[in-house]
Design a protein around this motif. Structure first.
Motif, PDB file in Angstrom:
ATOM      1  N   GLY A   1      -7.441   2.624   2.920  1.00 42.45           N
ATOM      2  CA  GLY A   1      -6.651   1.480   2.471  1.00 42.45           C
ATOM      3  C   GLY A   1      -5.710   1.849   1.343  1.00 42.45           C
ATOM      4  O   GLY A   1      -4.548   1.432   1.320  1.00 42.45           O
ATOM      5  N   LYS A   2      -6.206   2.656   0.392  1.00 40.34           N
ATOM      6  CA  LYS A   2      -5.351   3.089  -0.712  1.00 40.34           C
ATOM      7  C   LYS A   2      -4.196   3.949  -0.208  1.00 40.34           C
ATOM      8  O   LYS A   2      -3.066   3.844  -0.701  1.00 40.34           O
ATOM      9  CB  LYS A   2      -6.177   3.868  -1.730  1.00 40.34           C
ATOM     10  CG  LYS A   2      -7.158   3.010  -2.524  1.00 40.34           C
ATOM     11  CD  LYS A   2      -7.907   3.846  -3.533  1.00 40.34           C
ATOM     12  CE  LYS A   2      -8.862   2.988  -4.350  1.00 40.34           C
ATOM     13  NZ  LYS A   2      -9.616   3.796  -5.350  1.00 40.34           N
TER      14      LYS A   2
ATOM     15  N   VAL B   1      -2.792   3.777   2.774  1.00 35.32           N
ATOM     16  CA  VAL B   1      -1.825   2.904   3.452  1.00 35.32           C
ATOM     17  C   VAL B   1      -0.965   2.176   2.435  1.00 35.32           C
ATOM     18  O   VAL B   1       0.264   2.065   2.577  1.00 35.32           O
ATOM     19  CB  VAL B   1      -2.571   1.894   4.364  1.00 35.32           C
ATOM     20  CG1 VAL B   1      -1.606   0.839   4.892  1.00 35.32           C
ATOM     21  CG2 VAL B   1      -3.219   2.630   5.522  1.00 35.32           C
ATOM     22  N   ILE B   2      -1.624   1.652   1.384  1.00 40.00           N
ATOM     23  CA  ILE B   2      -0.876   0.934   0.348  1.00 40.00           C
ATOM     24  C   ILE B   2       0.121   1.860  -0.339  1.00 40.00           C
ATOM     25  O   ILE B   2       1.260   1.486  -0.631  1.00 40.00           O
ATOM     26  CB  ILE B   2      -1.856   0.329  -0.678  1.00 40.00           C
ATOM     27  CG1 ILE B   2      -2.698  -0.768  -0.012  1.00 40.00           C
ATOM     28  CG2 ILE B   2      -1.108  -0.241  -1.871  1.00 40.00           C
ATOM     29  CD1 ILE B   2      -3.791  -1.309  -0.894  1.00 40.00           C
ATOM     30  N   LYS B   3      -0.314   3.101  -0.585  1.00 36.68           N
ATOM     31  CA  LYS B   3       0.571   4.068  -1.227  1.00 36.68           C
ATOM     32  C   LYS B   3       1.776   4.374  -0.346  1.00 36.68           C
ATOM     33  O   LYS B   3       2.913   4.447  -0.827  1.00 36.68           O
ATOM     34  CB  LYS B   3      -0.210   5.352  -1.519  1.00 36.68           C
ATOM     35  CG  LYS B   3       0.591   6.390  -2.285  1.00 36.68           C
ATOM     36  CD  LYS B   3      -0.273   7.602  -2.592  1.00 36.68           C
ATOM     37  CE  LYS B   3       0.523   8.658  -3.355  1.00 36.68           C
ATOM     38  NZ  LYS B   3      -0.314   9.847  -3.656  1.00 36.68           N
TER      39      LYS B   3
ATOM     40  N   GLN C   1       3.062   2.435   1.995  1.00 39.29           N
ATOM     41  CA  GLN C   1       3.923   1.260   2.024  1.00 39.29           C
ATOM     42  C   GLN C   1       4.762   1.155   0.764  1.00 39.29           C
ATOM     43  O   GLN C   1       5.947   0.822   0.809  1.00 39.29           O
ATOM     44  CB  GLN C   1       3.069   0.001   2.203  1.00 39.29           C
ATOM     45  CG  GLN C   1       2.430  -0.123   3.581  1.00 39.29           C
ATOM     46  CD  GLN C   1       1.569  -1.344   3.700  1.00 39.29           C
ATOM     47  OE1 GLN C   1       1.286  -2.031   2.707  1.00 39.29           O
ATOM     48  NE2 GLN C   1       1.114  -1.639   4.903  1.00 39.29           N
ATOM     49  N   ALA C   2       4.126   1.434  -0.397  1.00 36.68           N
ATOM     50  CA  ALA C   2       4.864   1.374  -1.655  1.00 36.68           C
ATOM     51  C   ALA C   2       5.981   2.414  -1.689  1.00 36.68           C
ATOM     52  O   ALA C   2       7.108   2.136  -2.111  1.00 36.68           O
ATOM     53  CB  ALA C   2       3.910   1.581  -2.832  1.00 36.68           C
TER      54      ALA C   2
END
Length: 239
Positions: free
Chosen positions: A113-114, A116-118, A120-121
């Motif tokens: 999850g981290k 993916v978030i990274k 996306q950011a």
């Protein structure tokens, strides 16, 4: 003749053989009740304190003996790390192994999850930086003196007997010497791609497409750079 009065003095001497009785003093005893009670109370407190401390010492000795016995009777448990644990069908999994697997699963999901978030950011940041190079972008029916005229409003009506020219206008900055592309797509399929070279720090450029009655459908025209990054996109329909 005068009368003479004689004074007679009688002295009584003790009779021999008799001892005069001498009265001896009597002893009277009185009890001080208050002092007796105070002394008794102090004695009781001293006895109670001695009993309390003696009892505590006995209990502490008993606990120490019990702890020593437990340490001797219970051998230390050696904990080993479990790696690569696999179970066959129908085999029961111990709670400790199950908790380890669940913990590893949660850690893996959290890490994914981290990540993916990274990503996306980073993608959003890259998109913002790319869009910063696009000053203007519009879809119009005409270009007059390098300026767009008559903006297209989502839908273009086509007469079978009269085709329509549509222009994609873009103004870019801080991209001198770089190459960009105008890509025209119909129903998600690319039908035209035009390369454009940026020759100035602030550069206006455009491409055009002739649409006829056979070109009805969903269209998109987009601006991409040499790395294929999307800088801008316009969507419209031909009816």
């Amino acid at each position: 003749m005068t009368d003479k009065k004689n004074i007679v003095i009688k002295v009584k001497y003790p009779v021999s053989g008799k001892v005069a009785e001498i009265s001896s003093p009597k002893r009277v005893t009185e009890w001080n009740v208050r002092r007796i009670l105070v002394a008794a109370g102090v004695l009781v407190l001293i006895l109670a304190a001695l009993f309390y401390f003696t009892n505590n010492d006995v209990q502490d000795n008993d606990l120490d003996m019990v702890s020593a016995v437990d340490r001797q009777a219970t051998p230390p448990v050696e904990v080993k790390e479990t790696e690569n644990i696999s179970t066959q069908a129908g085999e029961k999994v111990s709670p400790s192994v199950k908790s380890i697997k669940e913990s590893n699963k949660i850690n893996t999901q959290t890490a994914a999850g981290k990540e993916v978030i990274k990503k996306q950011a980073n993608k959003e940041q890259e998109h913002l930086e790319v869009n910063h190079n696009v000053s203007r972008a519009s879809l119009t029916y005409k270009i007059d003196n390098k300026e767009p005229v008559g903006e297209v409003v989502r839908t273009i009506g086509i007469n079978r007997k009269k085709p329509v020219w549509v222009y994609y206008f873009t103004e870019l900055k801080a991209m001198k010497g770089k190459r960009v592309y105008h890509e025209w797509l119909k129903n998600g399929v690319m039908v035209s791609r035009q390369a454009l070279v940026i020759s100035g720090d602030s550069w206006r450029t455009s491409s055009r497409k002739l649409l006829s009655g056979s070109d009805k459908g969903s269209w998109a025209v987009r601006l991409v750079d040499e790395k294929g990054r999307l800088l801008n996109e316009k969507n419209f329909k031909v009816e």
